[in-house]
Design an enzyme around this catalytic site. Structure first.
Site, PDB file in Angstrom:
ATOM      1  N   LYS A 108      48.716 -19.883 -29.530  1.00 49.23           N
ATOM      2  CA  LYS A 108      47.423 -20.038 -30.266  1.00 49.23           C
ATOM      3  C   LYS A 108      46.362 -19.039 -30.560  1.00 49.23           C
ATOM      4  CE  LYS A 108      47.765 -24.624 -30.476  1.00 49.23           C
ATOM      5  NZ  LYS A 108      47.931 -24.965 -31.950  1.00 49.23           N
ATOM      6  N   ALA A 141      52.569 -19.661 -23.079  1.00 46.67           N
ATOM      7  CA  ALA A 141      53.585 -19.393 -24.079  1.00 46.67           C
ATOM      8  C   ALA A 141      52.387 -20.105 -25.151  1.00 46.67           C
ATOM      9  CB  ALA A 141      54.535 -19.987 -24.103  1.00 46.67           C
ATOM     10  N   TYR A 142      51.836 -21.107 -24.728  1.00 49.98           N
ATOM     11  CA  TYR A 142      50.968 -21.994 -25.425  1.00 49.98           C
ATOM     12  C   TYR A 142      49.543 -21.232 -25.980  1.00 49.98           C
ATOM     13  CZ  TYR A 142      47.891 -25.877 -26.802  1.00 49.98           C
ATOM     14  OH  TYR A 142      46.906 -26.905 -27.592  1.00 49.98           O
ATOM     15  N   ALA A 143      49.090 -20.543 -24.821  1.00 47.70           N
ATOM     16  CA  ALA A 143      47.859 -19.685 -25.138  1.00 47.70           C
ATOM     17  C   ALA A 143      48.291 -18.474 -26.113  1.00 47.70           C
ATOM     18  CB  ALA A 143      47.074 -19.217 -23.920  1.00 47.70           C
TER      19      ALA A 143
END
Length: 265
Positions: free
Chosen positions: A172, A167-169
């Site tokens: 970003k 999710a973070y990737a």
């Protein structure tokens, strides 16, 4: 006092955090300190009111003004109104917006893609990608007036597909795509938009190292430069330069500030 005297920078996730030695302990606060030293008035947002109020110390230290605005972009909120209110408060207080830095981000790191919940995915996408989108929209008319700069934060997690950070990737990499489109569309307005992927020593890493030394050693890799970045001097100062006239022609670029780890194939 530097070239930013009298100008205004909005920094999301800019609350005060410190390391055990008392130095800057978060990327947002490091950026805020670097901009304060150059004379910029600051509009700092975040979810933690105590950390935001702590950043008011920059006023006395550097003779600038700090407006702390609690704000939380999240699923279910009127996020467009939240971002618009931050921009309005900035204009009411200082009459101009010269720099927008989208640094705030929350995520459930360490959770594999197949185990990620919708709520965890929303947490990353709303706090990062949607927040960047709404703040850019809200600040655009004022950045056009000042021919200002936007600096958005992405990550090596997206560039290299870090384990447990789906999710973070995704958030970003979405920010990187959004930034490149804005660079194309806003260049004619004199607004440059760039992306920073940082690796720095923060209070969170310090706490992780102290609490779980074995896990820290196994998962946190030392950059080829032999040290982790200093949030003010090696991340914040680069942001200051990206907002300077010397870098006005550079836009749509991704800068990896990872001490050499950004060279990974």
């Amino acid at each position: 006092m530097g070239f930013l005297k009298g100008k205004t920078a909005i920094i999301t996730g800019g609350g005060r955090e410190v390391l055990q030695d008392g130095s800057c302990g978060s990327i947002g606060y490091g950026i805020a300190t670097a901009f304060a030293k150059e004379g910029a008035n600051l509009v700092l947002t975040g979810r933690n009111v105590k950390k935001l109020e702590g950043a008011k110390e920059l006023e006395e230290k550097y003779g600038i003004k700090v407006l702390a605005v609690p704000a939380d972009i999240h699923a279910g909120a009127d996020n467009e109104a939240i971002a618009a209110d931050v921009a309005k408060q900035a204009m009411d207080a200082f009459g101009r917006i010269d720099v927008l830095i989208n640094n705030a981000q929350a995520s459930a790191s360490g959770v594999k893609l197949t185990d990620h919940t919708t709520e965890q995915f929303d947490l990353a996408v709303y706090s990062g990608l949607y927040a960047t989108f709404y703040y850019m929209k809200a600040c655009y008319p004022y950045l056009k007036e000042t021919q200002g700069s936007v600096i958005n934060f992405a990550s090596g997690a997206g560039l290299f597909g870090n384990f447990g950070q789906c999710a973070y990737a995704a958030a970003k990499e979405g920010i990187r795509g959004l930034s490149r489109v804005a660079a194309t569309e806003w260049g004619q307005d004199g607004i440059n938009v760039n992306i920073v992927c940082p690796l720095a020593w923060t209070s969170q890493l310090e706490k992780f190292q102290n609490a779980y030394p074995d896990a820290f050693k196994a998962n946190v890799k030392m950059p080829p430069m032999g040290h982790f970045g200093d949030v003010e001097k090696e991340i914040g100062r680069v942001c200051v330069q990206l907002a300077s006239p010397d870098f006005k022609y550079m836009t749509g670029e991704t800068i990896t500030l990872e001490g050499g780890l950004g060279q990974r194939p």
